[in-house]
Design a protein around this motif. Structure first.
Motif, PDB file in Angstrom:
ATOM      1  N   ASP A  30       1.065  -1.318  -0.209  1.00 41.34           N
ATOM      2  CA  ASP A  30      -0.002  -0.136  -0.034  1.00 41.34           C
ATOM      3  C   ASP A  30       0.787   1.203  -0.049  1.00 41.34           C
ATOM      4  N   PRO A  31       1.377   1.599  -1.134  1.00 38.61           N
ATOM      5  CA  PRO A  31       2.420   2.946  -1.429  1.00 38.61           C
ATOM      6  C   PRO A  31       2.042   3.950  -0.670  1.00 38.61           C
ATOM      7  N   ASP A  32       0.761   4.393  -0.733  1.00 40.35           N
ATOM      8  CA  ASP A  32       0.263   5.813  -0.003  1.00 40.35           C
ATOM      9  C   ASP A  32       0.473   5.548   1.374  1.00 40.35           C
ATOM     10  N   TYR A  33      -0.106   4.593   1.902  1.00 38.75           N
ATOM     11  CA  TYR A  33      -0.040   4.608   3.454  1.00 38.75           C
ATOM     12  C   TYR A  33       1.209   4.318   3.972  1.00 38.75           C
ATOM     13  N   LEU A  34       1.992   3.307   3.354  1.00 36.30           N
ATOM     14  CA  LEU A  34       3.505   3.230   3.769  1.00 36.30           C
ATOM     15  C   LEU A  34       4.474   4.507   3.896  1.00 36.30           C
ATOM     16  N   ALA A  35       4.093   5.103   2.691  1.00 39.60           N
ATOM     17  CA  ALA A  35       4.996   6.383   2.481  1.00 39.60           C
ATOM     18  C   ALA A  35       4.488   7.434   3.614  1.00 39.60           C
ATOM     19  N   GLN A  36       3.260   7.486   4.049  1.00 36.93           N
ATOM     20  CA  GLN A  36       2.952   8.329   5.042  1.00 36.93           C
ATOM     21  C   GLN A  36       3.430   7.826   6.192  1.00 36.93           C
ATOM     22  N   LEU A  37       3.541   6.588   6.606  1.00 36.47           N
ATOM     23  CA  LEU A  37       4.140   6.446   7.949  1.00 36.47           C
ATOM     24  C   LEU A  37       5.712   6.613   7.843  1.00 36.47           C
ATOM     25  N   VAL A  38       6.235   6.823   6.800  1.00 41.30           N
ATOM     26  CA  VAL A  38       7.702   7.276   6.540  1.00 41.30           C
ATOM     27  C   VAL A  38       7.696   8.682   6.899  1.00 41.30           C
ATOM     28  N   VAL A  39       6.867   9.513   6.306  1.00 43.85           N
ATOM     29  CA  VAL A  39       6.781  10.947   6.570  1.00 43.85           C
ATOM     30  C   VAL A  39       6.666  11.167   8.149  1.00 43.85           C
ATOM     31  N   PRO A  61      20.581  -4.046  -1.076  1.00 44.36           N
ATOM     32  CA  PRO A  61      20.751  -2.610  -0.742  1.00 44.36           C
ATOM     33  C   PRO A  61      21.851  -2.465   0.429  1.00 44.36           C
ATOM     34  N   THR A  62      22.672  -1.367   0.468  1.00 44.68           N
ATOM     35  CA  THR A  62      23.814  -1.130   1.311  1.00 44.68           C
ATOM     36  C   THR A  62      23.415   0.057   2.066  1.00 44.68           C
ATOM     37  N   THR A  63      24.518   0.619   3.100  1.00 47.29           N
ATOM     38  CA  THR A  63      24.254   1.423   3.835  1.00 47.29           C
ATOM     39  C   THR A  63      24.801   2.707   3.053  1.00 47.29           C
ATOM     40  N   GLU A  64      25.171   2.655   1.824  1.00 42.77           N
ATOM     41  CA  GLU A  64      25.464   3.837   0.644  1.00 42.77           C
ATOM     42  C   GLU A  64      24.202   4.369   0.150  1.00 42.77           C
ATOM     43  N   ASP A  65      23.132   3.553   0.297  1.00 44.64           N
ATOM     44  CA  ASP A  65      21.991   3.787  -0.661  1.00 44.64           C
ATOM     45  C   ASP A  65      20.942   5.025  -0.205  1.00 44.64           C
ATOM     46  N   TYR A  66      20.573   5.662  -1.015  1.00 46.20           N
ATOM     47  CA  TYR A  66      19.483   6.655  -0.718  1.00 46.20           C
ATOM     48  C   TYR A  66      18.415   6.186  -1.534  1.00 46.20           C
ATOM     49  N   SER A  67      17.175   6.512  -0.887  1.00 48.35           N
ATOM     50  CA  SER A  67      15.935   6.078  -1.688  1.00 48.35           C
ATOM     51  C   SER A  67      14.939   7.296  -1.746  1.00 48.35           C
ATOM     52  N   ILE A  68      14.296   7.521  -2.944  1.00 48.28           N
ATOM     53  CA  ILE A  68      13.403   8.541  -2.939  1.00 48.28           C
ATOM     54  C   ILE A  68      11.867   7.650  -2.775  1.00 48.28           C
ATOM     55  N   ILE A  69      11.066   8.086  -1.813  1.00 44.53           N
ATOM     56  CA  ILE A  69      10.021   7.065  -1.519  1.00 44.53           C
ATOM     57  C   ILE A  69       8.775   7.787  -2.311  1.00 44.53           C
ATOM     58  N   LEU A  70       8.177   6.838  -3.169  1.00 44.41           N
ATOM     59  CA  LEU A  70       7.005   7.427  -4.155  1.00 44.41           C
ATOM     60  C   LEU A  70       5.670   6.938  -3.575  1.00 44.41           C
ATOM     61  N   ASN A  71       4.755   8.085  -3.937  1.00 39.30           N
ATOM     62  CA  ASN A  71       3.386   7.456  -3.717  1.00 39.30           C
ATOM     63  C   ASN A  71       2.795   6.844  -4.915  1.00 39.30           C
ATOM     64  N   ASN A  72       1.540   6.384  -4.661  1.00 44.77           N
ATOM     65  CA  ASN A  72       0.877   5.730  -5.603  1.00 44.77           C
ATOM     66  C   ASN A  72       1.029   6.176  -6.954  1.00 44.77           C
ATOM     67  N   ASN A  73       0.826   7.626  -7.115  1.00 44.56           N
ATOM     68  CA  ASN A  73       1.056   8.241  -8.265  1.00 44.56           C
ATOM     69  C   ASN A  73       2.362   8.432  -8.761  1.00 44.56           C
ATOM     70  N   ASP A  74       3.359   7.845  -8.161  1.00 43.56           N
ATOM     71  CA  ASP A  74       4.981   7.733  -8.710  1.00 43.56           C
ATOM     72  C   ASP A  74       5.432   9.326  -8.379  1.00 43.56           C
ATOM     73  N   LYS A  75       4.678   9.982  -7.444  1.00 40.82           N
ATOM     74  CA  LYS A  75       5.124  11.274  -7.089  1.00 40.82           C
ATOM     75  C   LYS A  75       6.238  11.150  -5.840  1.00 40.82           C
ATOM     76  N   PRO A  76       7.096  11.987  -5.583  1.00 38.86           N
ATOM     77  CA  PRO A  76       7.996  11.701  -4.501  1.00 38.86           C
ATOM     78  C   PRO A  76       7.494  12.258  -3.239  1.00 38.86           C
ATOM     79  N   VAL A  77       7.721  11.713  -2.265  1.00 42.08           N
ATOM     80  CA  VAL A  77       7.136  12.190  -0.826  1.00 42.08           C
ATOM     81  C   VAL A  77       8.419  12.383   0.214  1.00 42.08           C
ATOM     82  N   ALA A  78       9.489  11.364  -0.046  1.00 42.67           N
ATOM     83  CA  ALA A  78      10.291  11.749   1.038  1.00 42.67           C
ATOM     84  C   ALA A  78      11.784  11.062   0.582  1.00 42.67           C
ATOM     85  N   ILE A  79      12.913  11.329   0.945  1.00 35.88           N
ATOM     86  CA  ILE A  79      14.260  10.767   0.805  1.00 35.88           C
ATOM     87  C   ILE A  79      14.588  10.192   2.098  1.00 35.88           C
TER      88      ILE A  79
END
Length: 149
Positions: A30-39, A61-79
């Motif tokens: 559930d991308p929107d719900y889980l992204a909101q939990l991150v936010v 994944p490694t500890t060098e990794d950054y990720s851009i978390i996307l919502n259901n509409n593929d819009k970025p919500v957080a790094i």
């Protein structure tokens, strides 16, 4: 990475040197719900089935990794930045880790039931069987930035 995610990444780093290891993705169930939990700060961990990395020939994944978390509409919500990666059998995931995933009522029971259902469905879709000791890639992360607007 889509254009919106790339623009957000560039805007965040501005004129600073950018880390090289970055990807943009949605959480599975559930991308929107889980992204909101991150936010909100209640989700600081996630896990995925090791088998999917093997089948897709993807690096872990490694500890060098950054990720851009996307919502259901593929819009970025957080790094986020990965701060820990472990390979752990599902039935050895700790209650602490399950709570750090931040989902549902934040209990181990909820975590187990939700993840067992998710992994059973994903594995069945590719003709594989669920196992309680299936290896999971367990990641802890910190929120680097939350996108405004």
């Amino acid at each position: 990475m889509n254009q919106a995610a790339q623009e957000y990444w560039n805007e965040y780093w501005k004129n600073q040197p950018q880390p090289q290891s970055v990807s943009a993705w949605q959480f599975g169930a559930d991308p929107d719900y889980l992204a909101q939990l991150v936010v909100d700060g209640s989700k600081t961990a996630t896990c995925s089935g090791y088998i999917f990395y093997e089948l897709e020939n993807e690096p872990l994944p490694t500890t060098e990794d950054y990720s851009i978390i996307l919502n259901n509409n593929d819009k970025p919500v957080a790094i986020i930045k990965t701060v820990e990666v472990t390979l752990t059998p599902m039935n050895e995931v700790t209650e602490e880790f399950a709570i750090e995933e931040g989902e549902g009522d934040r209990t181990y029971t909820y975590w187990w039931e939700a993840h067992e259902k998710f992994f059973r469905n994903e594995l069945n879709a590719i003709g594989r069987e669920f196992s309680e000791d299936m290896p999971l890639v367990c990641e802890r992360f910190k929120v680097v930035d939350v996108k405004n607007g």
